[in-house]
Scaffold this motif. Structure first.
Motif, PDB file in Angstrom:
ATOM      1  N   LYS A   1       0.856  -1.188   0.000  1.00  0.00           N
ATOM      2  CA  LYS A   1       0.000   0.000   0.000  1.00  0.00           C
ATOM      3  C   LYS A   1       0.890   1.235   0.000  1.00  0.00           C
ATOM      4  O   LYS A   1       1.779   1.376   0.847  1.00  0.00           O
ATOM      5  CB  LYS A   1      -0.918   0.016   1.225  1.00  0.00           C
ATOM      6  N   LEU A   2       0.627   2.158  -0.938  1.00  0.00           N
ATOM      7  CA  LEU A   2       1.458   3.344  -1.111  1.00  0.00           C
ATOM      8  C   LEU A   2       0.631   4.617  -1.018  1.00  0.00           C
ATOM      9  O   LEU A   2      -0.598   4.594  -1.158  1.00  0.00           O
ATOM     10  CB  LEU A   2       2.120   3.330  -2.498  1.00  0.00           C
ATOM     11  N   ARG A   3       1.329   5.728  -0.830  1.00  0.00           N
ATOM     12  CA  ARG A   3       0.777   7.062  -1.104  1.00  0.00           C
ATOM     13  C   ARG A   3       1.472   7.610  -2.343  1.00  0.00           C
ATOM     14  O   ARG A   3       2.465   7.045  -2.802  1.00  0.00           O
ATOM     15  CB  ARG A   3       0.956   7.989   0.098  1.00  0.00           C
ATOM     16  N   THR A   4       0.972   8.716  -2.859  1.00  0.00           N
ATOM     17  CA  THR A   4       1.542   9.261  -4.087  1.00  0.00           C
ATOM     18  C   THR A   4       2.955   9.777  -3.890  1.00  0.00           C
ATOM     19  O   THR A   4       3.734   9.857  -4.826  1.00  0.00           O
ATOM     20  CB  THR A   4       0.666  10.403  -4.634  1.00  0.00           C
ATOM     21  N   GLY A   5       3.291  10.131  -2.666  1.00  0.00           N
ATOM     22  CA  GLY A   5       4.613  10.633  -2.338  1.00  0.00           C
ATOM     23  C   GLY A   5       4.620  11.131  -0.912  1.00  0.00           C
ATOM     24  O   GLY A   5       3.655  10.949  -0.172  1.00  0.00           O
ATOM     25  N   ILE A   6       5.709  11.755  -0.515  1.00  0.00           N
ATOM     26  CA  ILE A   6       5.811  12.283   0.846  1.00  0.00           C
ATOM     27  C   ILE A   6       5.407  13.751   0.895  1.00  0.00           C
ATOM     28  O   ILE A   6       4.594  14.154   1.725  1.00  0.00           O
ATOM     29  CB  ILE A   6       7.235  12.081   1.396  1.00  0.00           C
ATOM     30  N   LYS A   7       5.945  14.563  -0.019  1.00  0.00           N
ATOM     31  CA  LYS A   7       5.671  15.996  -0.002  1.00  0.00           C
ATOM     32  C   LYS A   7       4.824  16.393  -1.201  1.00  0.00           C
ATOM     33  O   LYS A   7       4.922  15.793  -2.274  1.00  0.00           O
ATOM     34  CB  LYS A   7       6.980  16.794   0.009  1.00  0.00           C
ATOM     35  N   ASP A   8       4.013  17.429  -1.018  1.00  0.00           N
ATOM     36  CA  ASP A   8       3.190  17.943  -2.102  1.00  0.00           C
ATOM     37  C   ASP A   8       4.071  18.392  -3.267  1.00  0.00           C
ATOM     38  O   ASP A   8       5.123  19.019  -3.074  1.00  0.00           O
ATOM     39  CB  ASP A   8       2.354  19.137  -1.619  1.00  0.00           C
ATOM     40  N   GLY A   9       3.648  18.066  -4.481  1.00  0.00           N
ATOM     41  CA  GLY A   9       4.390  18.478  -5.667  1.00  0.00           C
ATOM     42  C   GLY A   9       5.572  17.594  -5.988  1.00  0.00           C
ATOM     43  O   GLY A   9       6.294  17.865  -6.956  1.00  0.00           O
ATOM     44  N   LYS A  10       5.796  16.546  -5.187  1.00  0.00           N
ATOM     45  CA  LYS A  10       6.928  15.653  -5.425  1.00  0.00           C
ATOM     46  C   LYS A  10       6.466  14.202  -5.438  1.00  0.00           C
ATOM     47  O   LYS A  10       7.006  13.337  -4.743  1.00  0.00           O
ATOM     48  CB  LYS A  10       8.017  15.862  -4.365  1.00  0.00           C
ATOM     49  N   ASN A  11       5.456  13.926  -6.238  1.00  0.00           N
ATOM     50  CA  ASN A  11       4.955  12.555  -6.379  1.00  0.00           C
ATOM     51  C   ASN A  11       6.006  11.667  -7.037  1.00  0.00           C
ATOM     52  O   ASN A  11       6.676  12.089  -7.991  1.00  0.00           O
ATOM     53  CB  ASN A  11       3.684  12.542  -7.228  1.00  0.00           C
ATOM     54  N   ASN A  12       6.143  10.451  -6.538  1.00  0.00           N
ATOM     55  CA  ASN A  12       7.098   9.523  -7.150  1.00  0.00           C
ATOM     56  C   ASN A  12       6.531   8.120  -7.320  1.00  0.00           C
ATOM     57  O   ASN A  12       7.239   7.207  -7.713  1.00  0.00           O
ATOM     58  CB  ASN A  12       8.392   9.468  -6.336  1.00  0.00           C
ATOM     59  N   ALA A  13       5.247   7.945  -7.032  1.00  0.00           N
ATOM     60  CA  ALA A  13       4.660   6.611  -7.133  1.00  0.00           C
ATOM     61  C   ALA A  13       4.677   6.096  -8.573  1.00  0.00           C
ATOM     62  O   ALA A  13       4.775   4.883  -8.803  1.00  0.00           O
ATOM     63  CB  ALA A  13       3.231   6.629  -6.594  1.00  0.00           C
ATOM     64  N   HIS A  14       4.588   6.979  -9.567  1.00  0.00           N
ATOM     65  CA  HIS A  14       4.574   6.548 -10.966  1.00  0.00           C
ATOM     66  C   HIS A  14       5.908   5.917 -11.373  1.00  0.00           C
ATOM     67  O   HIS A  14       5.959   5.125 -12.323  1.00  0.00           O
ATOM     68  CB  HIS A  14       4.246   7.733 -11.882  1.00  0.00           C
ATOM     69  N   LYS A  15       6.998   6.264 -10.690  1.00  0.00           N
ATOM     70  CA  LYS A  15       8.289   5.647 -10.951  1.00  0.00           C
ATOM     71  C   LYS A  15       8.451   4.334 -10.178  1.00  0.00           C
ATOM     72  O   LYS A  15       9.113   3.407 -10.657  1.00  0.00           O
ATOM     73  CB  LYS A  15       9.415   6.601 -10.557  1.00  0.00           C
ATOM     74  N   LEU A  16       7.843   4.277  -9.011  1.00  0.00           N
ATOM     75  CA  LEU A  16       8.026   3.117  -8.137  1.00  0.00           C
ATOM     76  C   LEU A  16       7.109   1.956  -8.506  1.00  0.00           C
ATOM     77  O   LEU A  16       7.542   0.794  -8.519  1.00  0.00           O
ATOM     78  CB  LEU A  16       7.780   3.547  -6.690  1.00  0.00           C
ATOM     79  N   MET A  17       5.856   2.242  -8.817  1.00  0.00           N
ATOM     80  CA  MET A  17       4.868   1.172  -9.012  1.00  0.00           C
ATOM     81  C   MET A  17       5.215   0.187 -10.119  1.00  0.00           C
ATOM     82  O   MET A  17       5.014  -1.026  -9.950  1.00  0.00           O
ATOM     83  CB  MET A  17       3.479   1.783  -9.227  1.00  0.00           C
ATOM     84  N   PRO A  18       5.745   0.620 -11.276  1.00  0.00           N
ATOM     85  CA  PRO A  18       6.076  -0.360 -12.320  1.00  0.00           C
ATOM     86  C   PRO A  18       7.142  -1.358 -11.899  1.00  0.00           C
ATOM     87  O   PRO A  18       7.281  -2.422 -12.521  1.00  0.00           O
ATOM     88  CB  PRO A  18       6.571   0.525 -13.485  1.00  0.00           C
ATOM     89  N   ARG A  19       7.912  -1.057 -10.860  1.00  0.00           N
ATOM     90  CA  ARG A  19       8.973  -1.955 -10.411  1.00  0.00           C
ATOM     91  C   ARG A  19       8.503  -2.955  -9.360  1.00  0.00           C
ATOM     92  O   ARG A  19       9.160  -3.977  -9.142  1.00  0.00           O
ATOM     93  CB  ARG A  19      10.130  -1.133  -9.831  1.00  0.00           C
ATOM     94  N   LEU A  20       7.398  -2.666  -8.695  1.00  0.00           N
ATOM     95  CA  LEU A  20       6.995  -3.469  -7.545  1.00  0.00           C
ATOM     96  C   LEU A  20       6.696  -4.917  -7.910  1.00  0.00           C
ATOM     97  O   LEU A  20       7.044  -5.834  -7.165  1.00  0.00           O
ATOM     98  CB  LEU A  20       5.769  -2.841  -6.864  1.00  0.00           C
ATOM     99  N   GLY A  21       6.058  -5.148  -9.045  1.00  0.00           N
ATOM    100  CA  GLY A  21       5.735  -6.514  -9.440  1.00  0.00           C
ATOM    101  C   GLY A  21       6.902  -7.265 -10.022  1.00  0.00           C
ATOM    102  O   GLY A  21       7.383  -8.248  -9.443  1.00  0.00           O
ATOM    103  N   PRO A  22       7.435  -6.828 -11.164  1.00  0.00           N
ATOM    104  CA  PRO A  22       8.482  -7.606 -11.833  1.00  0.00           C
ATOM    105  C   PRO A  22       9.818  -7.639 -11.109  1.00  0.00           C
ATOM    106  O   PRO A  22      10.563  -8.608 -11.235  1.00  0.00           O
ATOM    107  CB  PRO A  22       8.608  -6.904 -13.199  1.00  0.00           C
ATOM    108  N   GLU A  23      10.160  -6.593 -10.363  1.00  0.00           N
ATOM    109  CA  GLU A  23      11.466  -6.559  -9.710  1.00  0.00           C
ATOM    110  C   GLU A  23      11.412  -6.958  -8.241  1.00  0.00           C
ATOM    111  O   GLU A  23      12.336  -7.603  -7.739  1.00  0.00           O
ATOM    112  CB  GLU A  23      12.068  -5.157  -9.833  1.00  0.00           C
ATOM    113  N   PHE A  24      10.358  -6.571  -7.539  1.00  0.00           N
ATOM    114  CA  PHE A  24      10.319  -6.784  -6.093  1.00  0.00           C
ATOM    115  C   PHE A  24       9.366  -7.896  -5.670  1.00  0.00           C
ATOM    116  O   PHE A  24       9.250  -8.194  -4.483  1.00  0.00           O
ATOM    117  CB  PHE A  24       9.915  -5.490  -5.385  1.00  0.00           C
ATOM    118  N   ASN A  25       8.628  -8.470  -6.638  1.00  0.00           N
ATOM    119  CA  ASN A  25       7.743  -9.610  -6.375  1.00  0.00           C
ATOM    120  C   ASN A  25       6.491  -9.266  -5.565  1.00  0.00           C
ATOM    121  O   ASN A  25       5.972 -10.115  -4.830  1.00  0.00           O
ATOM    122  CB  ASN A  25       8.502 -10.745  -5.668  1.00  0.00           C
TER     123      ASN A  25
END
Length: 668
Positions: free
Chosen positions: A438-462
């Motif tokens: 379970k994620l949030r879009t990011g930590i600080k407003d205007g600095k979202n990073n979930a779009h970079k992280l989510m594609p890696r969660l399945g194929p790389e991190f299982n």
């Protein structure tokens, strides 16, 4: 015209008020403890507005200061019987430690001083107003004639399951006691019914022996130990060729590749220790999560315990998850933490949520609960505080940002390498049990990073499933969820799956789900497989029925009250017990639940649909007296509703509401 953030209640139902009451803080919906203001003390002078809903208006600075925030440091002591009867004697047995036991063993004396029995009302008995308070009676219905034929009390749990484990301490004793003469009594049992219902009882998989081994740190964790050694071996090699500030996540796009093979490929050395376990489960062999189109009850604190999950399941929830638990507390054998793993057979798909970075916890869960949990969720979205079991929240001090500051919860969003190692290690330790994130879009407003992280969660991190809450940690609930960004993240995941021909991973969104129309609109527009419902379920648990049936349910006050009645039975049966202490813990829990449910504005009172979760209604009256009562923001009315089912509150019992705006006077 209505002010922004005010639901459009029809004029005929509005009530004029002289002064507004405070607006509750939405952070409470997921367990936040306010850090503004102090607890209301007995004797404090406050205006009794007796309004039926929070309203908006101009306040003086003094009014704002007096009513803002929450009541801190709430304390709720247990209410016990005047004579504390030994549990062994209460169950009809003999105490083997009579000389050392601190409790009373005089059964006749206990029965003489025991409070009168309660009577659990039938649905038709709670529909008349003024609200009747359920009566109390002697176990025989006639104090002077202890005859079994005159018993009037019915124990709802014994009648359905044959369970009488609270024995003579049960506040519904008349339903399972027989008087042999004027001074002697014996408990009635129904072994056939108990044997039948035992198959459908609660599940608590952890054994006493396992808990003792955890507490003494003797529990063997070969998978976690081997994984830690491999991480250390890789870090040692990595530090020789790269700057110390750089860390490489031990992961590969090849889902079936073994960790030993990864290390050997990257370092040229086989790093697996001699005691590493054989025949590990590969990612492709894990259970696949087919969750598309299913409703998902999020882990919610304060009132989101097992009885609440049972209520939501009865309304249509398909997937349920226990309250967030701390990984270290599980490893310490905490009785309170392990209670979060309990599952009822009615829960079709059940998971456990962890906060923390301990892979060993996942291994313990797999060993002790492998047959009773369907997935383990890693919380990378906790914005504020430590989440505690329901019976712990009553007495703990605010611990703002504790989870975040320890590097867990949403703090993992800024440490991708650490998150990757945790998810990969948990996936290995859990065997065939999937790990979800379970994620949030990011930590600080205007600095979202979930779009970079989510594609890696399945194929790389299982990871086997992803849930994205559409807010940053910094936002809390001050802004609406960003569903446009959720759509962007879903598209990023699906694009990588298409490019690399990867299996499809379920994605759930989250944020502001409060109606069937809103739910299906979010699903259609964002492409998620479903929406995790959290705060909305606390206000209207029947939201799952609305979602399933694609309609907005104008639920009646009677139907809402029947849901409360069902909750009572679940609470007494499954959780707090039927003795004096359990009954009053149940009473307190109900008041906490009503502190959310009163915010619901019946849709039949609105000018337009659907209702919105962040709207705060002006003072209004319902279509009947019961609906008006259920909309009351006065905590005294919540106590009054509890008395419909549990009799009058004892003089020694008190309830301090979480929000100061609901604390019109000291309860007693």
């Amino acid at each position: 015209m209505f002010p922004v953030g005010t639901p459009p209640v029809k004029a005929v139902f509005l009530i004029p008020v002289k002064s507004p009451t405070a607006v509750p803080d939405d952070d409470a919906a997921e367990g936040s403890i306010g850090h503004v203001g102090a607890a209301v003390q007995p004797g404090d002078q406050q205006e009794d507005t007796r309004s039926t809903g929070p309203t908006r208006g101009k306040w003086t600075e003094a009014q704002k200061k007096a009513q803002s925030g929450m009541n801190k440091g709430r304390r709720f002591g247990k209410v016990r019987d005047e004579v504390d009867l030994c549990y062994r004697v209460a169950s009809g047995g003999i105490c083997d430690f009579r000389d050392k036991c601190r409790n009373n063993h005089d059964l006749a004396g206990y029965l003489a001083s025991k409070p009168l029995d309660l009577r659990f009302p039938e649905p038709a008995e709670v529909q008349f107003l003024p609200v009747p308070v359920v009566g109390e009676m002697d176990v025989n219905g006639d104090v002077d004639t202890p005859s079994a034929s005159k018993l009037k009390t019915i124990c709802p749990v014994f009648a359905e399951t044959g369970d009488y484990r609270f024995g003579f301490r049960c506040r519904y004793l008349g339903g399972h006691v027989r008087y042999t003469d004027a001074s002697a009594a014996e408990l009635v049992n129904d072994e056939e019914k108990m044997a039948y219902t035992a198959l459908g009882g609660k599940v608590n998989p952890i054994t006493n022996d396992a808990q003792k081994m955890l507490r003494s740190k003797k529990y063997l964790l070969p998978i976690a130990t081997a994984y830690q050694k491999q991480l250390e071996a890789f870090d040692a090699v990595n530090s020789k060729s790269k700057p110390k500030s750089v860390t490489v996540v031990i992961s590969e796009p090849d889902q079936d590749q073994d960790m030993d093979a990864i290390i050997e490929k990257r370092t040229g050395n086989a790093a697996a220790p001699a005691d590493a376990p054989d025949a590990r489960i590969r990612f492709s062999e894990k259970k696949r999560l087919d969750w598309a189109g299913k409703t998902y009850l999020a882990p919610v604190t304060t009132v989101g315990n097992l009885p609440f999950r049972r209520l939501c399941v009865s309304y249509g929830a398909d997937i349920t998850c226990g309250e967030m638990g701390l990984a270290n507390s599980f490893l310490g054998g905490s009785k309170e933490e392990w209670s979060l793993v309990r599952r009822h057979p009615s829960e079709k798909t059940f998971g456990v949520q962890l906060a923390g970075s301990r892979v060993p916890t996942a291994e313990v869960l797999a060993k002790e609960c492998g047959d009773t949990i369907d997935f383990v969720d890693l919380n990378c979205g906790c914005p504020v505080i430590l989440s505690l079991p329901t019976y712990q929240y009553l007495s703990f001090l605010p611990q703002i940002d504790l989870v975040f500051k320890t590097g867990s919860g949403s703090a993992l969003l800024d440490n991708v390498n650490r998150l990757g190692n945790i998810v990969f290690g948990m996936s290995r330790a859990l065997g065939e049990i999937p790990v979800t994130v379970k994620l949030r879009t990011g930590i600080k407003d205007g600095k979202n990073n979930a779009h970079k992280l989510m594609p890696r969660l399945g194929p790389e991190f299982n990871a086997s499933c992803i849930t994205l809450h559409g807010r940053t940690r910094q936002q809390r609930y001050t802004k609406l969820a960003d569903w446009d960004y959720i759509t962007e993240c879903v598209d990023a995941v699906r694009a990588r799956e298409a490019d690399e021909d990867l299996p499809r991973i379920p994605i759930f969104g989250g944020g502001d789900c409060f109606s069937s129309q809103g739910y299906w609109s979010c699903v259609e527009q964002s492409g998620v497989d479903g929406v995790m419902a959290a705060r909305g379920t606390l206000i209207k648990p029947w939201i799952f029925t609305e979602i399933k049936e694609h309609r907005e349910w104008d639920i009646s006050a009677r139907e809402r009250l029947e849901g409360i009645r069902r909750s009572f039975f679940n609470l007494i049966f499954m959780h707090f017990g039927r003795d004096t202490a359990g009954v009053n813990s149940t009473r307190r829990y109900l008041c906490e639940a009503l502190s959310f449910q009163y915010r619901y504005v019946p849709i039949g009172l609105l000018e337009r649909l659907p209702g919105r979760i962040n709207d705060r209604a002006p003072a209004f009256r319902g279509r009947d007296e019961l609906e008006t009562l259920l909309a009351s923001g006065d905590s005294r009315d919540w106590v009054r509703i509890s008395e419909m089912f549990l009799g009058r509150a004892p003089e020694t019992w008190s309830f301090t509401p979480k929000h100061k705006s609901n604390a019109y006077e000291s309860q007693g």
